[in-house]
Design a protein around this motif. Structure first.
Motif, short mmCIF file in Angstrom:
data_model
loop_
_atom_site.label_atom_id
_atom_site.label_comp_id
_atom_site.label_asym_id
_atom_site.label_seq_id
_atom_site.Cartn_x
_atom_site.Cartn_y
_atom_site.Cartn_z
N ASN A 11 45.65 142.81 96.81
CA ASN A 11 45.35 141.93 95.68
C ASN A 11 46.50 141.86 94.69
N ALA A 12 47.43 142.80 94.78
CA ALA A 12 48.51 142.88 93.80
C ALA A 12 49.37 141.63 93.80
N GLY A 13 49.67 141.10 94.99
CA GLY A 13 50.50 139.90 95.07
C GLY A 13 49.84 138.69 94.44
N VAL A 14 48.54 138.53 94.68
CA VAL A 14 47.79 137.41 94.08
C VAL A 14 47.78 137.56 92.56
N TYR A 15 47.54 138.79 92.10
CA TYR A 15 47.52 139.03 90.65
C TYR A 15 48.87 138.68 90.02
N LEU A 16 49.97 139.05 90.67
CA LEU A 16 51.30 138.80 90.11
C LEU A 16 51.55 137.31 89.93
N VAL A 17 51.20 136.50 90.94
CA VAL A 17 51.39 135.05 90.83
C VAL A 17 50.49 134.48 89.74
N ALA A 18 49.25 134.98 89.67
CA ALA A 18 48.33 134.51 88.63
C ALA A 18 48.82 134.89 87.24
N ARG A 19 49.39 136.07 87.11
CA ARG A 19 49.90 136.52 85.80
C ARG A 19 51.08 135.67 85.35
N MET A 20 51.91 135.25 86.30
CA MET A 20 53.08 134.43 85.97
C MET A 20 52.86 132.96 86.32
N PHE A 21 51.61 132.53 86.30
CA PHE A 21 51.26 131.17 86.73
C PHE A 21 52.03 130.08 85.98
N PRO A 22 52.13 130.12 84.64
CA PRO A 22 52.91 129.08 83.95
C PRO A 22 54.38 129.08 84.35
N PHE A 23 54.94 130.25 84.60
CA PHE A 23 56.34 130.37 85.02
C PHE A 23 56.53 129.73 86.40
N PHE A 24 55.64 130.03 87.34
CA PHE A 24 55.71 129.44 88.67
C PHE A 24 55.49 127.93 88.62
N ASP A 25 54.58 127.50 87.76
CA ASP A 25 54.27 126.08 87.64
C ASP A 25 55.48 125.30 87.13
N TYR A 26 56.11 125.80 86.08
CA TYR A 26 57.29 125.13 85.51
C TYR A 26 58.44 125.09 86.52
N SER A 27 58.55 126.15 87.34
CA SER A 27 59.67 126.26 88.27
C SER A 27 59.46 125.49 89.57
N HIS A 28 58.35 124.81 89.69
CA HIS A 28 58.02 124.05 90.91
C HIS A 28 57.92 124.96 92.13
N ALA A 29 57.54 126.21 91.90
CA ALA A 29 57.41 127.17 93.01
C ALA A 29 56.02 127.18 93.60
N LEU A 30 55.05 126.56 92.94
CA LEU A 30 53.68 126.62 93.42
C LEU A 30 53.50 125.90 94.75
N ILE A 31 54.30 124.88 95.02
CA ILE A 31 54.20 124.18 96.29
C ILE A 31 54.57 125.13 97.44
N VAL A 32 55.54 126.03 97.20
CA VAL A 32 55.91 127.04 98.20
C VAL A 32 54.75 128.01 98.41
N VAL A 33 54.14 128.42 97.31
CA VAL A 33 52.98 129.32 97.38
C VAL A 33 51.87 128.68 98.20
N ALA A 34 51.59 127.40 97.96
CA ALA A 34 50.52 126.71 98.67
C ALA A 34 50.81 126.59 100.16
N PHE A 35 52.03 126.25 100.54
CA PHE A 35 52.38 126.09 101.95
C PHE A 35 52.33 127.43 102.68
N ILE A 36 52.88 128.47 102.08
CA ILE A 36 52.82 129.80 102.70
C ILE A 36 51.37 130.24 102.87
N GLY A 37 50.55 129.97 101.86
CA GLY A 37 49.14 130.33 101.94
C GLY A 37 48.43 129.57 103.05
N ALA A 38 48.67 128.27 103.17
CA ALA A 38 48.00 127.46 104.18
C ALA A 38 48.40 127.90 105.59
#
Length: 609
Positions: free
Chosen positions: A256-283
């Motif tokens: 769960n630690a990895g999920v928590y880390l992305v959730a904790r830095m969610f605005p940072f990932f969102d601004y950096s356009h990194a969430l699309i990478v997160v979504a593809f790796i997850g899918a």
């Protein structure tokens, strides 16, 4: 309140030391009572923090140590996200400790077991309570160390020792990139504090490219810890540890630690356009895991594949912008996955440690309560209403559908509906049909093992009644999308898959023997069974590329350049000594000649130079 937070973290580390000493120097099972008391007290303290904190987070910062002007900050930042993670770690951790009293009854060193388990829980609590990346990384490595020790708990088994080493190395590979991301953020952005990083992102205070670099580096660490593609093979081998360890790793702590880390830095990932990478790796990870679970035969490894899949669903939710759905599913998954792993532990323990589902059968006759509780976990895993898994999975599917990427939605949808296929396949094979020789000697699990299972089963039913309050408590403003057509389609496909599994594995009117006998069917089954051969591909790359090319090149440089320089210096010194020693003749006339020649040479140098 800050003192209570620090006490909640520290009590597990103090309890781990006390449990070890008590079990070592008194009756060995006294360590269980210390561990149970520590786990219960830690959960009570977490509940106290949750009930007494307001809307504002609990914040405390200080300088850990300083060299001149260089300061290393530390501190805590506790909000509702931190609390829900702490409640999961301490609550399920306590139930796991209680269950282990029956499961580990034959163990010779419970003091060592409870020391490592409490240290594990304490590291996870510290990880979610700290305020910056340095503090998180310290506890992150503590979680990794404990996973290594617990996976290899039966270290005299070669398979367990190798699995522990594999988990340690594979997660460390991701951690190296994560450490690089932390250093880049610290040097170029001037801070490692979560809230400050998110505030900089919201203000657009740095370039998107820099943010993307930092996000990807940190996310690779999360991929390793949460067993996502391609760093997931360690999770399957981690089943070599005790089942209670598997339950803790898969439900309450490490993954769960990895999920928590992305959730904790969610605005940072969102601004950096990194969430699309997160979504593809997850899918991709969800699809690989769901298909792998369909082909596997070992109980714990089927559940391990399902863990990988559901963690991937959480990453998909985060990637498509729905952090609330991802965290809500994290909470639900922790409950029903702990139920499933502990119920699987009861089955394995009562069948003389038989892990192969297809060597069991008919266990409902001998373990009716365990069969019922296992079924509750399967229903929640599959996302069947009204169990808790349904509400978070449906939310993730709706959010993914609204995101509008057909590839991400297609992979996620297939993975989500396949849960019912591999879940009921496992249940039908283990609990129905004719009893095997292993099953005939089984009996119902001990009461100390059943009580935690009943608690977790009750929670899978109770959570949906408090869904709105929990979501509002976690995220004050949340839009939960709902699509009736999508829901109907999902339930229809799940019903059809259930029917197929029912006919194959319960009624046995459809045989898979012909499919598996055909070369194509056998090849597909082996491909899925081996997790798409990702593990084999990693081993090939390591042997052929890193060892075959890079490692050999480094070895050549080490031997011929580094060692060559050192050894060459020694050989040169010896050669000079060999030449110079010949002038040491012991003849006084020779020495006077050298002396006079030297004086003449010095005089000439002074006169002409």
């Amino acid at each position: 309140m800050e003192k209570v937070v620090y006490l909640t973290i520290g009590i597990f580390f103090l309890g781990s030391i006390l449990a070890f000493l008590v079990g070592k120097f008194t009756e060995r099972w006294n360590s269980f009572w210390v561990a149970a008391a520590t786990g219960l007290l830690g959960f009570i303290l977490s509940c106290y923090i949750a009930l007494n904190m307001g809307e504002e987070p609990i914040v405390h910062r200080f300088t850990w140590f300083q060299f001149g002007s260089f300061k290393v900050p530390f501190g805590i930042f506790v909000d509702h996200l931190s609390i829900i993670m702490a409640l999961i770690a301490t609550g399920i951790g306590f139930l796991d400790i209680v269950f282990s009293k029956g499961y580990m009854e034959e163990d010779e060193s419970p003091h060592r077991y409870y020391f490592e388990k409490l240290f594990f829980i304490g590291s996870m609590v510290g990880l979610v309570f700290v305020s910056n990346l340095v503090g998180l990384y310290i506890f992150w490595e503590g979680v990794g160390l404990c996973s290594y020790l617990l996976i290899g708990y039966w270290y005299w088994k070669k398979s367990a020792a190798e699995a522990a080493l594999k988990a340690f190395v594979m997660t460390r590979f991701g951690d190296v990139f994560m450490l690089a991301g932390i250093i880049v953020a610290w040097v170029l952005l001037g801070t490692i504090n979560f809230q400050e990083l998110n505030a900089l992102a919201l203000a657009g205070a740095f370039s998107v490219k820099l943010g993307l670099l930092i996000s990807i580096l940190i996310f690779i660490g999360a991929v390793g810890k949460s067993a996502q593609f391609p760093l997931f093979p360690w999770l399957l081998d981690a089943m070599e540890g005790p089942t209670t360890v598997s339950a803790l790793i898969h439900a309450a702590t490490m993954v769960n630690a990895g999920v928590y880390l992305v959730a904790r830095m969610f605005p940072f990932f969102d601004y950096s356009h990194a969430l699309i990478v997160v979504a593809f790796i997850g899918a991709i990870s969800a699809f690989i895991a769901a298909t792998g679970a369909l082909a596997h035969t070992e109980i714990k490894k089927i559940l391990a594949f399902s863990t990988m899949e559901h963690l991937a669903l959480m990453f998909v939710a985060l990637g498509v912008g729905s952090a609330a759905a991802g965290i809500f599913h994290l909470m639900n998954h922790a409950i029903f996955k702990a139920l499933l792993f502990l119920a699987a532990g009861a089955v394995i323990h009562m069948t003389h440690h038989q892990k192969d589902a297809f060597k069991l059968g008919g266990l409902m006759k001998y373990m009716p309560q365990t069969a019922f509780l296992f079924l509750v976990g399967i229903l929640a895993l599959a996302g069947v209403p009204p169990f808790n898994g349904f509400f978070s999975k449906d939310w993730i599917l709706a959010a993914t559908y609204a995101y509008g990427n057909p590839v991400i939605f297609g992979l996620t949808f297939v993975a989500a509906v396949l849960c019912i296929a591999y879940g009921f396949r496992l249940w039908f094979v283990v609990f129905t049909g004719e009893p095997s020789e292993y099953s005939k000697h089984a009996r119902e699990a001990y009461p100390v093992m059943l009580v935690p299972l009943y608690v977790l089963a009750f929670m899978t039913i109770a959570i949906p009644f408090f869904k709105e309050k929990i979501i509002h408590w976690l995220f004050s403003e949340v839009h939960e999308p709902f699509y009736l057509d999508l829901l109907v389609a999902t339930l229809t496909v799940m019903f059809v898959l259930f029917g197929i599994v029912f006919l194959i594995y319960y009624k046995r009117v459809i045989s898979t023997a012909k499919f598996l006998a055909h070369p194509l069917g056998k090849g597909i089954n082996e491909f899925l069974y081996n997790g798409w051969y990702v593990d084999a591909a990693i081993k090939w790359i390591c042997r052929s590329v890193f060892y075959g090319s890079i490692a050999k090149a480094v070895e050549w440089v080490d031997i011929h350049v580094v060692d060559g320089a050192v050894n060459g210096t020694a050989k040169l010194s010896l050669a000079c000594w060999d030449r110079c020693r010949k002038i040491q003749t012991g003849d006084v006339i020779d020495y006077l000649t050298y002396f006079v020649a030297g004086v003449i040479a010095i005089v000439l140098i002074i006169l002409f130079v």
